[in-house]
Design a protein around this motif. Structure first.
Motif, PDB file in Angstrom:
ATOM      1  N   VAL A  10       4.827  10.238   1.847  1.00 38.99           N
ATOM      2  CA  VAL A  10       4.296   8.927   1.462  1.00 38.99           C
ATOM      3  C   VAL A  10       4.774   7.879   2.449  1.00 38.99           C
ATOM      4  CG1 VAL A  10       4.223   7.153  -0.330  1.00 38.99           C
ATOM      5  CG2 VAL A  10       4.273   9.569  -0.980  1.00 38.99           C
ATOM      6  N   VAL A  11       3.845   7.023   2.891  1.00 42.10           N
ATOM      7  CA  VAL A  11       4.204   5.855   3.697  1.00 42.10           C
ATOM      8  C   VAL A  11       4.009   4.628   2.813  1.00 42.10           C
ATOM      9  CG1 VAL A  11       3.709   4.461   5.726  1.00 42.10           C
ATOM     10  CG2 VAL A  11       3.549   6.956   5.859  1.00 42.10           C
ATOM     11  N   GLN A  12       5.106   3.944   2.554  1.00 41.65           N
ATOM     12  CA  GLN A  12       5.076   2.739   1.718  1.00 41.65           C
ATOM     13  C   GLN A  12       4.981   1.508   2.617  1.00 41.65           C
ATOM     14  OE1 GLN A  12       8.569   2.298  -0.705  1.00 41.65           O
ATOM     15  NE2 GLN A  12       7.759   0.586  -1.882  1.00 41.65           N
ATOM     16  N   ALA A  54       0.834  -1.207   0.000  1.00 39.11           N
ATOM     17  CA  ALA A  54       0.000   0.000   0.000  1.00 39.11           C
ATOM     18  C   ALA A  54       0.867   1.255   0.000  1.00 39.11           C
ATOM     19  CB  ALA A  54      -0.931   0.011   1.211  1.00 39.11           C
ATOM     20  N   LEU A  55       0.282   2.340  -0.496  1.00 32.92           N
ATOM     21  CA  LEU A  55       0.890   3.673  -0.427  1.00 32.92           C
ATOM     22  C   LEU A  55      -0.130   4.626   0.188  1.00 32.92           C
ATOM     23  CD1 LEU A  55       2.591   4.219  -3.916  1.00 32.92           C
ATOM     24  CD2 LEU A  55       3.702   3.532  -1.803  1.00 32.92           C
ATOM     25  N   ARG A  56       0.269   5.302   1.255  1.00 34.19           N
ATOM     26  CA  ARG A  56      -0.590   6.334   1.843  1.00 34.19           C
ATOM     27  C   ARG A  56       0.061   7.678   1.586  1.00 34.19           C
ATOM     28  NH1 ARG A  56      -1.501   9.520   6.394  1.00 34.19           N
ATOM     29  NH2 ARG A  56      -3.702   9.725   6.993  1.00 34.19           N
ATOM     30  N   ILE A  57      -0.618   8.521   0.809  1.00 33.84           N
ATOM     31  CA  ILE A  57      -0.071   9.807   0.388  1.00 33.84           C
ATOM     32  C   ILE A  57      -0.828  10.928   1.092  1.00 33.84           C
ATOM     33  CG2 ILE A  57       0.452  11.287  -1.579  1.00 33.84           C
ATOM     34  CD1 ILE A  57       0.282   8.807  -3.359  1.00 33.84           C
ATOM     35  N   THR A  58      -0.103  11.744   1.845  1.00 32.04           N
ATOM     36  CA  THR A  58      -0.705  12.871   2.562  1.00 32.04           C
ATOM     37  C   THR A  58      -0.690  14.106   1.670  1.00 32.04           C
ATOM     38  OG1 THR A  58       0.017  12.006   4.703  1.00 32.04           O
ATOM     39  CG2 THR A  58      -0.560  14.331   4.606  1.00 32.04           C
ATOM     40  N   MET A  59      -1.831  14.801   1.612  1.00 33.22           N
ATOM     41  CA  MET A  59      -1.946  15.989   0.761  1.00 33.22           C
ATOM     42  C   MET A  59      -1.399  17.229   1.473  1.00 33.22           C
ATOM     43  SD  MET A  59      -3.313  14.671  -1.912  1.00 33.22           S
ATOM     44  CE  MET A  59      -2.586  13.065  -1.492  1.00 33.22           C
ATOM     45  N   PRO A  60      -0.667  18.064   0.770  1.00 32.68           N
ATOM     46  CA  PRO A  60      -0.181  19.317   1.363  1.00 32.68           C
ATOM     47  C   PRO A  60      -1.258  20.395   1.328  1.00 32.68           C
ATOM     48  CG  PRO A  60       0.588  19.132  -0.881  1.00 32.68           C
ATOM     49  CD  PRO A  60      -0.162  17.854  -0.595  1.00 32.68           C
ATOM     50  N   ASP A  61      -1.073  21.438   2.105  1.00 33.10           N
ATOM     51  CA  ASP A  61      -1.958  22.597   2.041  1.00 33.10           C
ATOM     52  C   ASP A  61      -1.743  23.313   0.712  1.00 33.10           C
ATOM     53  OD1 ASP A  61      -2.913  22.084   4.577  1.00 33.10           O
ATOM     54  OD2 ASP A  61      -1.397  23.350   5.557  1.00 33.10           O
ATOM     55  N   GLY A  62      -2.804  23.891   0.183  1.00 33.47           N
ATOM     56  CA  GLY A  62      -2.674  24.643  -1.052  1.00 33.47           C
ATOM     57  C   GLY A  62      -3.340  23.991  -2.247  1.00 33.47           C
TER      58      GLY A  62
END
Length: 231
Positions: free
Chosen positions: A140-142, A71-79
Motif C-alpha cells: 500500500v502507498v499512502q 489516497a491509498l493505492r493498493i497493489t494486488m498480489p498474484d493468486g
C-alpha cells in the motif's frame, strides 16, 4: 528576644515539581508509544480459506506524521481470481488491470483528506482458488497532503513482522478443509484464540506502553510523598 527559625521549603517544592513532571511525562509516554507503534495500514480479516471469497477492509489512522491522508493505492498480489472494490461516497476509485484482464491495483482517493486523528477505511471483495499461495501481501502507498508512506516491507523467514517500520498488510490463506473443520470446533476455544491473537498483535507497543504507565505511576507516588512532607 525570641527568634523564629523558618526552614526553607524551596528544595522540597522543587522536588515535588520534578516528581510531578515525571509523572506527567510517564503518562504521556504510555499514551504516545502505542500510537506510534500502531501506525500502519491493517487488513481485516487477515485470514481467508483457499477457494473462498471474502471482503477485505484496509484501515489506517495516521502514517504521514501530522499530514492528512489523500489516497491509498493498493497493489494486488498474484493468486486472486477476482477483485471488486466497494463503492463508498467518501472515496473515488480507480482500477488498474493487467494484460490478463485481472485487477492489478486499486487507488482510493479521498474526496476530503482524512485527518490524522480520524480512522479511515476502504474495502474490496476478493476471490481465491485452490492454487492461491499461502500468503497474500498487499503493498500500500499512502499518499498525504505532504509526503507519502510506502507500506511495502515483508518479513523475512524467522523475522517478526511487527519489527518492520512499514509492513505491508498480509492475509494468510488456510486450507479449505481445515477451515471447515475448525468452523465446527469449540466456539469458546475459537474466542480464546482470537483474544490471544488480539493481545499479541503488537507486543512492542504493549510492552512500552506498560512501562510508561509504571514509570508514570511511580513518579506520581513520589510527587504525593513529597507534597505530604512539605505540608
Amino acid at each position: 528576644m525570641s527568634r523564629t527559625t523558618t526552614s526553607p521549603r524551596r528544595p522540597r517544592s522543587r522536588r515535588a515539581l520534578v516528581a510531578t513532571t515525571g509523572a506527567l511525562g510517564g503518562v504521556a509516554l504510555a499514551l504516545a508509544v502505542p500510537l506510534m507503534a500502531g501506525a500502519h495500514v491493517s487488513v481485516s480479516p487477515d485470514e481467508l480459506a483457499a477457494g473462498d471469497h471474502g471482503v477485505l477492509t484496509f484501515s489506517f489512522a495516521h502514517g504521514c506524521g501530522t499530514s492528512p491522508t489523500t489516497a491509498l493505492r493498493i497493489t494486488m498480489p498474484d493468486g486472486l481470481t477476482s477483485v471488486a472494490p466497494t463503492l463508498d461516497g467518501d472515496w473515488t476509485i480507480q482500477v488498474e488491470r493487467g494484460d490478463d484482464g485481472l485487477v492489478s491495483a486499486v487507488t482510493y482517493t479521498a474526496l476530503t483528506p482524512v485527518p490524522t486523528d480520524l480512522r479511515g477505511a476502504v474495502s474490496m471483495s476478493v476471490g481465491l482458488d485452490e492454487k492461491t499461495p499461502e500468503t497474500l501481501a498487499f503493498p500500500v502507498v499512502q499518499q498525504c497532503v505532504d509526503g507519502a508512506t510506502e507500506w511495502t516491507q515483508l518479513a523475512e523467514e524467522g523475522e517478526d513482522p511487527h519489527a518492520l517500520d512499514a509492513p505491508a498488510p498480509v492475509v494468510t490463506v488456510t486450507d479449505a478443509e481445515a477451515s471447515m473443520h475448525g468452523a465446527h470446533g469449540d466456539g469458546e476455544a475459537d474466542t480464546a484464540d482470537a483474544d490471544a491473537t488480539a493481545t499479541a498483535a503488537d507486543p512492542l507497543g504493549i510492552a512500552l506502553g506498560t512501562g510508561g504507565l509504571l514509570a508514570g505511576a511511580a513518579a506520581l507516588v513520589v510527587a504525593v510523598l513529597a507534597y505530604r512532607r512539605r505540608a
